[in-house]
Design an enzyme around this catalytic site. Structure first.
Site, PDB file in Angstrom:
ATOM      1  N   GLY A 144       1.218  -1.329  -0.439  1.00  0.00           N
ATOM      2  CA  GLY A 144       0.167  -0.397  -0.216  1.00  0.00           C
ATOM      3  C   GLY A 144       0.715   1.451   0.113  1.00  0.00           C
ATOM      4  O   GLY A 144       1.852   1.514   0.391  1.00  0.00           O
ATOM      5  N   ASP A 145       0.314   2.364  -0.225  1.00  0.00           N
ATOM      6  CA  ASP A 145       0.993   4.294  -0.178  1.00  0.00           C
ATOM      7  C   ASP A 145       1.979   3.748  -1.214  1.00  0.00           C
ATOM      8  O   ASP A 145       3.169   4.327  -1.160  1.00  0.00           O
ATOM      9  CB  ASP A 145       1.813   3.990   1.125  1.00  0.00           C
ATOM     10  CG  ASP A 145       0.732   3.981   2.176  1.00  0.00           C
ATOM     11  OD1 ASP A 145      -0.420   3.996   2.338  1.00  0.00           O
ATOM     12  OD2 ASP A 145       1.214   2.900   3.617  1.00  0.00           O
ATOM     13  N   GLY A 163       0.727   5.125  -4.050  1.00  0.00           N
ATOM     14  CA  GLY A 163       1.109   6.828  -4.293  1.00  0.00           C
ATOM     15  C   GLY A 163      -0.180   5.840  -5.646  1.00  0.00           C
ATOM     16  O   GLY A 163      -0.221   6.933  -6.326  1.00  0.00           O
ATOM     17  N   ASN A 200      -9.282   2.435   6.592  1.00  0.00           N
ATOM     18  CA  ASN A 200      -8.622   2.134   7.258  1.00  0.00           C
ATOM     19  C   ASN A 200      -7.344   2.704   6.633  1.00  0.00           C
ATOM     20  O   ASN A 200      -6.070   2.154   6.845  1.00  0.00           O
ATOM     21  CB  ASN A 200      -8.463   0.668   7.462  1.00  0.00           C
ATOM     22  CG  ASN A 200      -8.552  -0.447   5.829  1.00  0.00           C
ATOM     23  OD1 ASN A 200      -9.990   0.114   5.507  1.00  0.00           O
ATOM     24  ND2 ASN A 200      -8.007  -1.346   6.394  1.00  0.00           N
ATOM     25  N   GLY A 213      -5.504   5.186   3.520  1.00  0.00           N
ATOM     26  CA  GLY A 213      -5.921   6.464   2.222  1.00  0.00           C
ATOM     27  C   GLY A 213      -4.868   6.779   1.795  1.00  0.00           C
ATOM     28  O   GLY A 213      -4.152   6.522   0.973  1.00  0.00           O
ATOM     29  N   HIS A 214      -5.840   7.447   0.545  1.00  0.00           N
ATOM     30  CA  HIS A 214      -5.385   8.134  -0.589  1.00  0.00           C
ATOM     31  C   HIS A 214      -4.871   9.462  -0.324  1.00  0.00           C
ATOM     32  O   HIS A 214      -5.945  10.963   0.179  1.00  0.00           O
ATOM     33  CB  HIS A 214      -6.318   7.726  -1.612  1.00  0.00           C
ATOM     34  CG  HIS A 214      -6.070   7.111  -2.792  1.00  0.00           C
ATOM     35  ND1 HIS A 214      -5.283   5.955  -2.365  1.00  0.00           N
ATOM     36  CD2 HIS A 214      -7.385   6.396  -3.191  1.00  0.00           C
ATOM     37  CE1 HIS A 214      -5.748   5.023  -2.948  1.00  0.00           C
ATOM     38  NE2 HIS A 214      -7.294   4.820  -3.547  1.00  0.00           N
ATOM     39  N   THR A 270      -4.458  -7.500   5.288  1.00  0.00           N
ATOM     40  CA  THR A 270      -6.099  -6.653   5.644  1.00  0.00           C
ATOM     41  C   THR A 270      -7.407  -7.499   5.171  1.00  0.00           C
ATOM     42  O   THR A 270      -6.218  -9.147   5.431  1.00  0.00           O
ATOM     43  CB  THR A 270      -6.225  -5.385   4.673  1.00  0.00           C
ATOM     44  OG1 THR A 270      -6.934  -4.883   5.400  1.00  0.00           O
ATOM     45  CG2 THR A 270      -6.473  -5.447   3.443  1.00  0.00           C
ATOM     46  N   GLY A 287      -0.926   8.504  11.203  1.00  0.00           N
ATOM     47  CA  GLY A 287       0.899   9.485  10.771  1.00  0.00           C
ATOM     48  C   GLY A 287       1.470   8.405  11.578  1.00  0.00           C
ATOM     49  O   GLY A 287       2.773   9.509  11.708  1.00  0.00           O
ATOM     50  N   ARG A 295       6.320   4.988   8.600  1.00  0.00           N
ATOM     51  CA  ARG A 295       5.799   3.953   7.238  1.00  0.00           C
ATOM     52  C   ARG A 295       7.999   3.476   7.747  1.00  0.00           C
ATOM     53  O   ARG A 295       8.293   4.958   7.533  1.00  0.00           O
ATOM     54  CB  ARG A 295       5.288   4.382   5.977  1.00  0.00           C
ATOM     55  CG  ARG A 295       4.442   4.750   6.002  1.00  0.00           C
ATOM     56  CD  ARG A 295       4.109   5.256   4.686  1.00  0.00           C
ATOM     57  NE  ARG A 295       2.603   5.410   4.721  1.00  0.00           N
ATOM     58  CZ  ARG A 295       2.352   6.595   3.522  1.00  0.00           C
ATOM     59  NH1 ARG A 295       3.021   7.134   2.653  1.00  0.00           N
ATOM     60  NH2 ARG A 295       1.051   6.519   3.753  1.00  0.00           N
ATOM     61  N   GLY A 323       6.665  13.633  -8.704  1.00  0.00           N
ATOM     62  CA  GLY A 323       6.442  14.417  -8.262  1.00  0.00           C
ATOM     63  C   GLY A 323       5.023  14.178  -7.799  1.00  0.00           C
ATOM     64  O   GLY A 323       4.034  12.846  -8.432  1.00  0.00           O
TER      65      GLY A 323
HETATM   66  P1  GDP Z   1      -1.835   5.338  -1.274  1.00  0.00           P
HETATM   67  O1  GDP Z   1      -2.603   5.470  -0.309  1.00  0.00           O
HETATM   68  O2  GDP Z   1      -1.268   4.719  -2.739  1.00  0.00           O
HETATM   69  O3  GDP Z   1      -2.636   6.931  -2.601  1.00  0.00           O
HETATM   70  O4  GDP Z   1      -0.481   6.389  -1.004  1.00  0.00           O
HETATM   71  P2  GDP Z   1      -0.437   7.614  -0.598  1.00  0.00           P
HETATM   72  O5  GDP Z   1      -1.574   8.678  -0.173  1.00  0.00           O
HETATM   73  O6  GDP Z   1       0.338   7.293   1.083  1.00  0.00           O
HETATM   74  O7  GDP Z   1       0.229   8.086  -1.681  1.00  0.00           O
HETATM   75  C1  GDP Z   1       1.840   9.036  -1.337  1.00  0.00           C
HETATM   76  C2  GDP Z   1       2.724  10.428  -1.072  1.00  0.00           C
HETATM   77  O8  GDP Z   1       3.259  10.163  -2.495  1.00  0.00           O
HETATM   78  C3  GDP Z   1       1.297  11.150  -1.227  1.00  0.00           C
HETATM   79  O9  GDP Z   1       1.699  11.897  -0.215  1.00  0.00           O
HETATM   80  C4  GDP Z   1       1.252  12.111  -2.988  1.00  0.00           C
HETATM   81  O10 GDP Z   1       0.633  13.093  -3.448  1.00  0.00           O
HETATM   82  C5  GDP Z   1       2.413  11.608  -3.123  1.00  0.00           C
HETATM   83  N1  GDP Z   1       3.537  11.336  -4.340  1.00  0.00           N
HETATM   84  C6  GDP Z   1       2.954  10.282  -5.299  1.00  0.00           C
HETATM   85  N2  GDP Z   1       3.480  10.498  -6.363  1.00  0.00           N
HETATM   86  C7  GDP Z   1       3.986  10.996  -6.094  1.00  0.00           C
HETATM   87  C8  GDP Z   1       5.923  10.883  -6.468  1.00  0.00           C
HETATM   88  O11 GDP Z   1       6.085  10.529  -7.856  1.00  0.00           O
HETATM   89  N3  GDP Z   1       6.929  12.083  -6.542  1.00  0.00           N
HETATM   90  C9  GDP Z   1       7.029  12.363  -4.560  1.00  0.00           C
HETATM   91  N4  GDP Z   1       7.428  12.728  -4.686  1.00  0.00           N
HETATM   92  N5  GDP Z   1       5.692  11.899  -4.126  1.00  0.00           N
HETATM   93  C10 GDP Z   1       4.286  11.855  -4.924  1.00  0.00           C
END
Ligand code: GDP
Length: 425
Positions: A11-12, A14, A37, A39-40, A237, A303, A306, A415
């Site tokens: 997960g997480d 991006g 449980n 978040g995006h 999960t 919060g 990770r 980014g």
């Molecule tokens: P998700 O649950 O899979 O959507 O993952 P997250 O919510 O944890 O997203 C990961 C974090 O990385 C978020 O704060 C995004 O804004 C950020 N993010 C996503 N893609 C990129 C990337 O290519 N570069 C950077 N620097 N941050 C990114």
């Protein structure tokens, strides 16, 4: 056309950003599993949002956002997220909730919290959102389906039966106050009034949409390794995180899913307990954590810092395979620009043997990473839009990942913003 977007790892990855991007070219976006449980994080013109329950399509005028039957539906949470959108001036989205979705109850959250406390040091690292008790009740057939809210006589009787079972746990295992059936019943009536405007026969709706050629996006939460069957059980999960489950959790034929876009991160991160072979520690981890994602690698829901690690080719190849990946979006590549050399975990050593296929949990716990180092590109790649304009070392690193995971990388994210994306092929 039905497309799924899912994660390959813990997960997480991006997914929020990539989903937001794909949602633009979709008519319908569906959450098909999980609950609030995880978040995006989505950054757009309205601001920065951490969506937990709403699908990522809610920011577009032309889309319908659906909570499928497979989701753990926390009704007050859903309404709170809708309110947050209103307060940040996002135009009212079209939202539908499956009449077959089941309801996450306040007592699920209590149970989750009590159980974590009971397990103390041996806990699974639950987010205490009530997800595990919710799905246990669903399969024990003591859950409440949205459709049941509309039959008061039936509901009242069922509440009595359910409380009888739950109270054995609450009073005798956790030594806490018993649930009062009348209070649970009143809560359900409140929930009925809250959810009523959104209730829909979702699978029928989707059948019509498929006939009309609508573009449908299935939005997964977490990643392959958190799947209860194919993940690192028991540190998983409680609902399937795989694209295949999209068919069940939304109510569509499995053969309609034509494209499975799997989101893969250029390094690893995980929350909660469990084997994490390529994990790094100390200063090395802190540096990556601080630079990671957008403003550091800390849980969107909790919060929590990770756990960090290098890219794990063994876990990711498996994660992509088990999803049925047709293409990969590689994210957060920009974050690695500070490194002289980039280690990648290319194999595991288990009991003196080299393994490149992801093992079951008991073996995984014995695995030691085999690292291979790639030259870093030592520059900021944010802002680059053309693949060929990326530094050679960076393209080599992408090629190495693609070769290792055996699926094409078609998107590269460099980014956090919507525009920080490179289309590769
Ligand atoms: P998700 O649950 O899979 O959507 O993952 P997250 O919510 O944890 O997203 C990961 C974090 O990385 C978020 O704060 C995004 O804004 C950020 N993010 C996503 N893609 C990129 C990337 O290519 N570069 C950077 N620097 N941050 C990114």
């Amino acid at each position: 056309m039905v497309r799924a977007i899912v994660g390959a790892n813990w997960g997480d990855e991006g997914k929020g950003k990539i989903t937001d991007m794909l949602a633009k070219d979709s008519d319908i976006i569906i959450r098909f599993q999980g609950g609030s449980n995880a978040g995006h994080t989505i950054i757009n013109n309205y601001g920065k949002f951490a969506l937990h329950l709403l699908p990522s399509g809610v920011f577009y005028h032309h889309t319908t956002s659906i909570i499928g039957n497979g989701v753990a539906l926390n009704i007050p949470y859903l309404l709170q997220e809708i309110k947050e959108l209103e307060s940040k001036k996002v135009p009212t989205p079209k939202i539908l909730v499956s009449d077959r979705a089941q309801i996450l109850m306040p007592y699920h959250i209590l149970q989750d919290t009590y159980e974590e406390a009971r397990l103390a040091g041996k806990s699974f690292g639950s987010t205490k959102s009530g997800i595990a008790p919710f799905y246990s009740d669903k399969y024990a057939k003591i859950g409440f389906q949205v459709s049941e809210l509309f039959d008061e006589v039936y509901l009242k009787e069922k509440v009595e039966q359910v409380c009888e079972i739950k109270n054995v746990l609450f009073e005798h295992l956790y030594h806490k106050e018993a649930l009062k059936p009348e209070e649970v019943f009143q809560t359900l009536l409140e929930y009925r009034d809250m959810v009523k405007p959104y209730v829909c026969d979702v699978s029928f709706y989707l059948q019509q949409a498929i006939k009309e050629g609508k573009r449908i996006l299935l939005e997964g939460q977490l990643g392959s390794l958190k799947d209860p069957d194919h993940g690192i059980y028991p540190m998983v999960t409680s609902s399937s995180t795989l694209a295949a489950y999209g068919a069940i959790g939304a109510g569509i034929p499995p053969y309609e899913i034509k494209n499975i876009t799997t989101v893969v991160k250029a390094y690893s991160s995980a929350v909660g307990a469990g084997a994490f072979v390529s994990e790094i520690f100390g200063q090395e981890a802190e540096e990556l954590r601080k630079r990671g994602g957008d403003g550091g690698e800390y849980g969107a829901t909790t919060g929590r810092p990770r756990r960090m690690g290098w890219f794990d080719a063994v876990a990711t190849k498996y994660g992509c395979r088990i999803q049925g990946t047709t293409e990969v979006a590689l994210t957060v590549l920009d974050v690695l620009g500070y490194l002289d050399e980039i280690p990648m975990c290319v194999g595991y050593e288990i009991d003196g043997k080299v393994v490149t296929e992801f093992p079951t949990t008991r073996l995984l716990e014995k695995a030691k990473p085999i690292l291979k180092k790639y030259p870093g590109w030592k520059s900021d790649i944010r802002g680059i839009r053309d693949y060929q304009a990326l530094p050679k070392e960076c393209r080599d690193y992408i090629d190495a990942i693609e070769k290792a995971i055996e699926v094409p990388i078609t998107l590269v994210s460099n980014g956090p913003g919507r525009e920080d994306i490179i289309i590769r092929k």
